[in-house]
Each structure stands twice: as structure tokens, then as C-alpha cells.
Design an enzyme around this catalytic site. Structure first.
Site, PDB file in Angstrom:
ATOM      1  N   CYS A   1      34.151  24.792  71.495  1.00  0.00           N
ATOM      2  CA  CYS A   1      34.685  24.959  72.594  1.00  0.00           C
ATOM      3  C   CYS A   1      33.672  24.412  73.818  1.00  0.00           C
ATOM      4  O   CYS A   1      33.510  23.245  73.751  1.00  0.00           O
ATOM      5  CB  CYS A   1      35.024  26.504  73.079  1.00  0.00           C
ATOM      6  SG  CYS A   1      36.212  26.532  74.354  1.00  0.00           S
TER       7      CYS A   1
ATOM      8  N   HIS B   1      38.803  27.750  68.562  1.00  0.00           N
ATOM      9  CA  HIS B   1      37.879  28.736  68.011  1.00  0.00           C
ATOM     10  C   HIS B   1      38.169  29.099  66.693  1.00  0.00           C
ATOM     11  O   HIS B   1      39.108  29.909  66.456  1.00  0.00           O
ATOM     12  CB  HIS B   1      38.238  29.927  68.902  1.00  0.00           C
ATOM     13  CG  HIS B   1      37.542  29.808  70.453  1.00  0.00           C
ATOM     14  ND1 HIS B   1      36.307  30.350  70.676  1.00  0.00           N
ATOM     15  CD2 HIS B   1      37.960  29.326  71.511  1.00  0.00           C
ATOM     16  CE1 HIS B   1      36.175  30.154  71.910  1.00  0.00           C
ATOM     17  NE2 HIS B   1      36.914  29.432  72.469  1.00  0.00           N
TER      18      HIS B   1
ATOM     19  N   GLU C   1      36.480  31.135  64.993  1.00  0.00           N
ATOM     20  CA  GLU C   1      36.218  32.576  64.523  1.00  0.00           C
ATOM     21  C   GLU C   1      37.399  33.239  64.853  1.00  0.00           C
ATOM     22  O   GLU C   1      37.460  34.660  64.602  1.00  0.00           O
ATOM     23  CB  GLU C   1      34.992  32.811  65.416  1.00  0.00           C
ATOM     24  CG  GLU C   1      35.270  33.423  66.832  1.00  0.00           C
ATOM     25  CD  GLU C   1      35.651  32.036  67.684  1.00  0.00           C
ATOM     26  OE1 GLU C   1      35.901  32.472  68.933  1.00  0.00           O
ATOM     27  OE2 GLU C   1      35.416  30.959  67.415  1.00  0.00           O
TER      28      GLU C   1
END
Length: 377
Positions: free
Chosen positions: A269, A353, A355
Site C-alpha cells: 500500500c 493488502h 495480509e
């Protein structure tokens, strides 16, 4: 007793609803998130610093709040807007109500407005400055305050959320890690590598990913100099997510430029944007940004489409991309750059993202890819 609250936008639009959470008045950029779940992770994501977040899903709060699903110590966003606040919560992990959590952390929130109307306005006009208040209920006054409030462009919001000193990530065996181990992520399988995370407002699920792969994780403030990072003998350096405009962060551009070629780099990001800026690219502000857990991204190397979690209002300008960078991923909603890779150095970044937390797990492989690069040295 119903508490009246109002949201005023800089274009003169005013929404009247019911206040919950804390009382007071706050300003911020009004944006929207299309996720159906994950409101606690959204509340505690430091990337939302300076923003008033509107949830498009109509009922929020139905599974309550717990002390596990947090992405930072405290919420970072300016304010919170929902169509309906669920006053009854039911989940075996729940420890309290959404409204009580917001009140505890001083977050002003608004419910009972037509969020479809608000989101449509943002999509048509772009993200706007706004004022959310339970104290001043005069429309003209609020609109004037909204017009005079600061925007995000040119502001360094990272300094408001990054840590003040370096620290080691506590790789406690929490519920998330236990789940990853059950899926086969053996914490000792790959030996111990030292991953240094430049924290610009990092979500906690990122160091959890690194720790679950057997790494030692050292977290340093985002303004740490390159020579101080190299003194830590990193096997790889991670560039974290974070809030706001990446262009004013000259200190980060300089550090990353000095690290390229000296250690493997991986950015997510804001970290992806900063890596691109350090290589000579430019960024621009999106009309209303990408925020949600349902954003399609194309991996140009494999041809596979990933459903991703995203949260950003800026993107890398393709026409400014230097020859040393190649595009690896694209956002399929608007064709903007969703990932780049350095052609010569071991450095890559993605706009989305991987994660998740919350969101789909389609992009988890990126952590394995970085792990492979780190292992090769």
C-alpha cells in the site's frame, strides 16, 4: 434518549442522524468502505488517519468487539458512519458493544442516515472534506467548517501514527498464528531471518505473517535512516502501509532509495507507493479511492485474478513509471497499477493488502515470495 448528530460536506450537503459512540465534533475526509465484515479491523487500521469512514453494508456491530481482532493499539480514524448500528451483538468471541468501544476511544459516530445517498455523492463528486458533530447542529456553521478544514494532500499523517522507537515484534501465540500453524506455516521451518519493518502506520497482521514464517521481526519508525536500518543487519526490509499522501514523506523516499540494491525490499500500500516514488515515479489522488475487501486484481505474471483487501486514496501514476520498474499487478475496476517490481534490484510492492485481516487470503503468496527472496540473500 436519542442524540442528534450531523454530517456536513464541503459541497453544502448535510445529513442528520443519530449520534453514538463519543460526543464531540471532528473533521476529516469522508470516504466509504464496501466490506461486509471487519469493522473492528477497519476502525484500528492506522491508514484511516484523518478520515471519516462510511460503511456501505447496512448493519454494523452485530458481532460486537473483541480484544483479538485489532490492527493497532487504538482506533486511528477520525469518525465512523453506518446505516444502522446493531445494538444487540452475538458472537462467542465478543467482549463488548461497538458503541461502547467507540465511546471508550473517543470516536464520534453517526447512524440512521441514508448511506447509499452519501456513497453515491462521494462516487459522483469524489471524496470530500466533512464535519461530524453532536454539538454544533447549525447547518450553515457546519458547512463553513467543512470548507475550511484541511484536506489530505500535502499533509504528513504518518508522523501521527508511526511508533516513536524501534521494538521487536512480540510473536505471541495468538489465535491467528495458531490458525496459520494449522494450515502448515511452521514457525521454525525456514530458520530465523531478520525482517526489519519500516512502520508508517503498520497493521499488526503484517508482522504476524512474518513471525509465523519463523522470522525475527524488528519494527522501526518510518523516519529511520538507511544507515541505522543497515546496522540492524536485515535479511530484508518491509515497507508498511500507512495514511495519507505519500509525496510529502521526503525522509522515506530518501531512505528507501538508499536501501535499494543493498537489501531485499517489499512494500504494501503506502510502502508500494513510497518504493515507486524512491525510484522516480509520481503518485496522484484517486477520485474516491479503493476501500473494501472485494477488489479484483490481476497478477500479470500468472494471469490469475485475486480478490483483495484495499485501503488507499492515492495511486502510482503509470505515465511517470521509470524504466527500472515493471508493472506486476493491475486493479481490474479501473486499470490502475496494483503492483510493481524493480527490474534489477530485489524490490517489489503491491497496492493491495495481502495480509487481509479482514478479507480474502488470495494474495498470501506474496509473503512466501518475499520469504524466498530473503532466504536466497
Amino acid at each position: 434518549m436519542t442524540r442528534i448528530a450531523k454530517l456536513a460536506l464541503e459541497d453544502g450537503t448535510v445529513y442528520t442522524g443519530e449520534g453514538f459512540g463519543a460526543e464531540g465534533e471532528i473533521y476529516g475526509e469522508v470516504v466509504f468502505n464496501t466490506s461486509m465484515t471487519g469493522y473492528q479491523e477497519i476502525l484500528t487500521d492506522p491508514s484511516y488517519r484523518g478520515q471519516i469512514v462510511t460503511m456501505t453494508y447496512p448493519e454494523i456491530g452485530n458481532y460486537g468487539i473483541n480484544s483479538i481482532d485489532v490492527e493497532h493499539e487504538t482506533p486511528s480514524l477520525a469518525g465512523f458512519i453506518v446505516r444502522e448500528e446493531s445494538r444487540i451483538f452475538s458472537n462467542y468471541r465478543a467482549e463488548g458493544a461497538l458503541s461502547a468501544y467507540l465511546e471508550q476511544h473517543g470516536i464520534v459516530a453517526l447512524a440512521g442516515i441514508d448511506t447509499r445517498s452519501l456513497v453515491r455523492r462521494i462516487r459522483e463528486m469524489g471524496a470530500m472534506r466533512g464535519i461530524l458533530s453532536t454539538s454544533d447542529l447549525d447547518d450553515a456553521s457546519l458547512v463553513e467548517k467543512a470548507k475550511n478544514s484541511p484536506g489530505l494532500v500535502g499533509r504528513d499523517l504518518v508522523r501521527e501514527v508511526m511508533p516513536s522507537e524501534a521494538r521487536q515484534w512480540d510473536s505471541r501465540l495468538d489465535e491467528w498464528t495458531a490458525t496459520e500453524i494449522a494450515r502448515g506455516a511452521n514457525p521454525t521451518a525456514n530458520g530465523s531471518a531478520n525482517i526489519v519493518c519500516m512502520d508508517f502506520g503498520m497493521k499488526w497482521n503484517i508482522p504476524r505473517h512474518f513471525a509465523s514464517r519463523g522470522n525475527q521481526v524488528t519494527v522501526v519508525p518510518g523516519d529511520t535512516r538507511a544507515d541505522d536500518i543497515l546496522k540492524l543487519n536485515p535479511d530484508g526490509v518491509f515497507l508498511s502501509n500507512g495514511p495519507g499522501d505519500p509525496e510529502p514523506l521526503d525522509y522515506a523516499h530518501k531512505t528507501i532509495a538508499e536501501l535499494i540494491g543493498k537489501t531485499p525490499l517489499f512494500g504494501i500500500c503506502l510502502g508500494h507507493q513510497l518504493l515507486s516514488l524512491a525510484c522516480g515515479a509520481k503518485t496522484f489522488k484517486l477520485k474516491f479511492g479503493h476501500r473494501g475487501a472485494n477488489q479484483p486484481v490481476l497478477d500479470l505474471q500468472t494471469g490469475k485474478v485475486e480478490i483483495t483487501t484495499q485501503n488507499h486514496g492515492f495511486a502510482v501514476e503509470e505515465s511517470s513509471l521509470p524504466d527500472c520498474l515493471e508493472i506486476t499487478h493491475r486493479n481490474l475496476n479501473d486499470d490502475t497499477i496494483a503492483g510493481v517490481r524493480h527490474r534489477e534490484a530485489k524490490a517489489f510492492g503491491v497496492q493491495h493488502h495481502p495480509e487481509a485481516s479482514s478479507g480474502p487470503h488470495d494474495s498470501h503468496y506474496l509473503f512466501d515470495r518475499f520469504q524466498s527472496v530473503v532466504a536466497k540473500g
